[in-house]
Design an enzyme around this catalytic site. Structure first.
Site, short mmCIF file in Angstrom:
data_model
loop_
_atom_site.label_atom_id
_atom_site.label_comp_id
_atom_site.label_asym_id
_atom_site.label_seq_id
_atom_site.Cartn_x
_atom_site.Cartn_y
_atom_site.Cartn_z
N ASP A 21 0.56 -1.16 0.07
CA ASP A 21 0.09 0.17 -0.04
C ASP A 21 0.92 1.07 -0.02
O ASP A 21 2.00 1.27 0.09
CB ASP A 21 -0.97 -0.05 1.29
CG ASP A 21 -1.65 1.02 1.31
OD1 ASP A 21 -2.58 1.67 0.20
OD2 ASP A 21 -1.55 1.84 2.47
N ALA A 23 0.00 5.26 1.39
CA ALA A 23 -0.18 6.11 2.74
C ALA A 23 -0.31 5.12 4.25
O ALA A 23 -0.92 4.30 4.08
CB ALA A 23 -1.38 6.72 2.55
N ALA A 55 -13.25 9.50 10.12
CA ALA A 55 -12.74 9.67 8.73
C ALA A 55 -11.63 8.21 8.66
O ALA A 55 -11.74 7.79 7.55
CB ALA A 55 -11.81 10.70 8.83
N MET A 59 -10.71 3.27 6.35
CA MET A 59 -9.55 3.56 5.28
C MET A 59 -9.16 2.43 4.56
O MET A 59 -9.05 1.24 5.15
CB MET A 59 -8.29 3.93 6.33
CG MET A 59 -7.11 4.50 5.72
SD MET A 59 -7.53 5.92 4.38
CE MET A 59 -7.83 7.17 5.56
N LYS A 63 -11.66 6.08 -2.80
CA LYS A 63 -12.40 7.53 -1.86
C LYS A 63 -13.71 7.45 -2.05
O LYS A 63 -14.37 8.09 -0.97
CB LYS A 63 -11.34 8.48 -2.40
CG LYS A 63 -9.98 8.32 -2.30
CD LYS A 63 -9.51 7.76 -0.60
CE LYS A 63 -8.13 7.56 -0.61
NZ LYS A 63 -7.76 6.67 0.53
N HIS A 66 -15.14 5.37 0.33
CA HIS A 66 -14.87 5.74 1.80
C HIS A 66 -15.93 6.91 2.30
O HIS A 66 -16.24 6.69 3.29
CB HIS A 66 -13.40 6.22 1.74
CG HIS A 66 -12.80 6.55 2.89
ND1 HIS A 66 -11.68 6.02 3.54
CD2 HIS A 66 -13.20 7.49 4.01
CE1 HIS A 66 -11.23 6.57 4.67
NE2 HIS A 66 -12.43 7.34 5.06
N ARG A 171 -10.48 -2.46 -3.26
CA ARG A 171 -10.40 -3.31 -2.22
C ARG A 171 -11.91 -3.40 -1.68
O ARG A 171 -12.66 -2.48 -1.63
CB ARG A 171 -9.35 -2.79 -0.96
CG ARG A 171 -7.98 -2.62 -1.51
CD ARG A 171 -7.29 -1.63 -0.43
NE ARG A 171 -5.95 -1.53 -1.22
CZ ARG A 171 -5.00 -0.58 -0.77
NH1 ARG A 171 -5.73 0.32 0.02
NH2 ARG A 171 -3.88 -0.44 -1.19
N ASP A 197 -1.70 -0.97 5.82
CA ASP A 197 -2.11 -0.54 7.14
C ASP A 197 -3.34 -0.54 7.42
O ASP A 197 -3.86 -0.24 8.79
CB ASP A 197 -1.38 0.79 7.39
CG ASP A 197 -1.98 1.57 6.46
OD1 ASP A 197 -2.12 1.51 5.51
OD2 ASP A 197 -2.54 2.78 7.06
#
Length: 280
Positions: A21, A23, A55, A59, A63, A66, A171, A197
């Site tokens: 990944d 970030a 927020a 994750m 987006k 999200h 994902r 992460d």
């Protein structure tokens, strides 16, 4: 036996590729670039407040998905209903996403510093002949801003797949990591490692039949800044580590480590397991 079969039989005993990944994994310690922009987008578009913790919950997703997932959190949905007298609509989500995108494009380069030891680990893997793949919840327009800045700082993966590169979606489906496998000519998904992460990233790796490694302290689940991490005592790190572990545990990552600095030992262990005939 053909040359391809001989080559394949050798490679099956070793890790062929690690797919990272971005970030919170390789760059942007704590994964702050996307989370802070989500907060700003809700505020700018509708003068609506969400917290950093809210927020962070979904994750790893693309987006737009999200934003939708945040809007469906019970506390967020209740506040939206109270403020606007209705449930959030697809039109609302589209509007927030359209606000989010230019903000993210403008700011992503500011969060491109490599996580400590990331470059050493990546370069060490390359020296071993391991192919370095990558994928992200960021769309391509954001990745096109991030990739050159990361390259200037020393990170150049062999493959980059963005969440909107494939029509099938992102994902936790396995399509982005499988696109990496195809583009890098990797012969066996069972000789690949997905490092992430976030929970959707771990699910992505499982769905592709790969080994999975979750990062406890450098990314979204702990939510520490690099300064906080470096200054933290062991009690603080333990608390953050266990918070992240509680989030990851139900999703059965093969390994959970603090940061990418701990990955070489994992790769060596997976090499030994592959040599012994184990599969993910």
């Amino acid at each position: 036996m053909s040359n391809f079969a001989q080559d394949q039989s050798v490679k099956l005993n070793h890790v062929q590729s690690v797919i990272f990944d971005w970030a919170g994994t390789i760059v942007d310690f704590g994964s702050f670039a996307p989370t802070t922009i989500f907060i700003a987008a809700f505020k700018a578009q509708y003068d609506f407040d969400i917290s950093l913790a809210e927020a962070r919950v979904p994750m790893g997703l693309g987006k737009w998905d999200h934003i939708k997932a945040v809007s469906e959190l019970p506390a967020v949905a209740a506040r939206w209903q109270a403020q606007f007298g209705t449930v959030i609509s697809k039109t609302d989500i589209d509007a927030i996403y359209q606000t989010f995108m230019p903000l993210q494009i403008a700011k992503v380069g500011e969060h491109a510093d490599p996580i400590p030891h990331a470059l050493d680990v990546v370069n060490g893997l390359k020296q071993q002949g391991v192919k370095i793949g990558s994928c992200s919840g960021y769309p391509r327009v954001v990745m096109d801003k991030l990739i050159p800045v990361a390259a200037e700082k020393g990170y150049v993966p062999d493959c980059v797949v963005a969440t909107d590169d494939l029509p099938a979606g992102g994902r936790p489906a396995p399509y982005m990591v499988l696109k990496n496998v195809i583009d890098m000519a990797v012969t066996d998904v069972g000789a690949c490692i997905k490092v992430d992460d976030s929970v959707p990233g771990i699910e992505e790796g499982h769905n592709a039949g790969m080994w999975t490694v979750g990062l406890l302290l450098s990314g979204n689940e702990a939510g520490l800044t690099l300064a906080e991490y470096l200054a933290a005592d062991e009690a603080t790190l333990h608390q953050a580590r266990e918070k992240a572990r509680d989030r990851f545990t139900p999703f059965n990552a093969h390994y959970l480590i603090d940061t990418i600095a701990d990955l070489p030992q994992v790769v060596a262990d997976i090499d030994a397991r592959l040599a012994a005939g184990e599969r993910p």
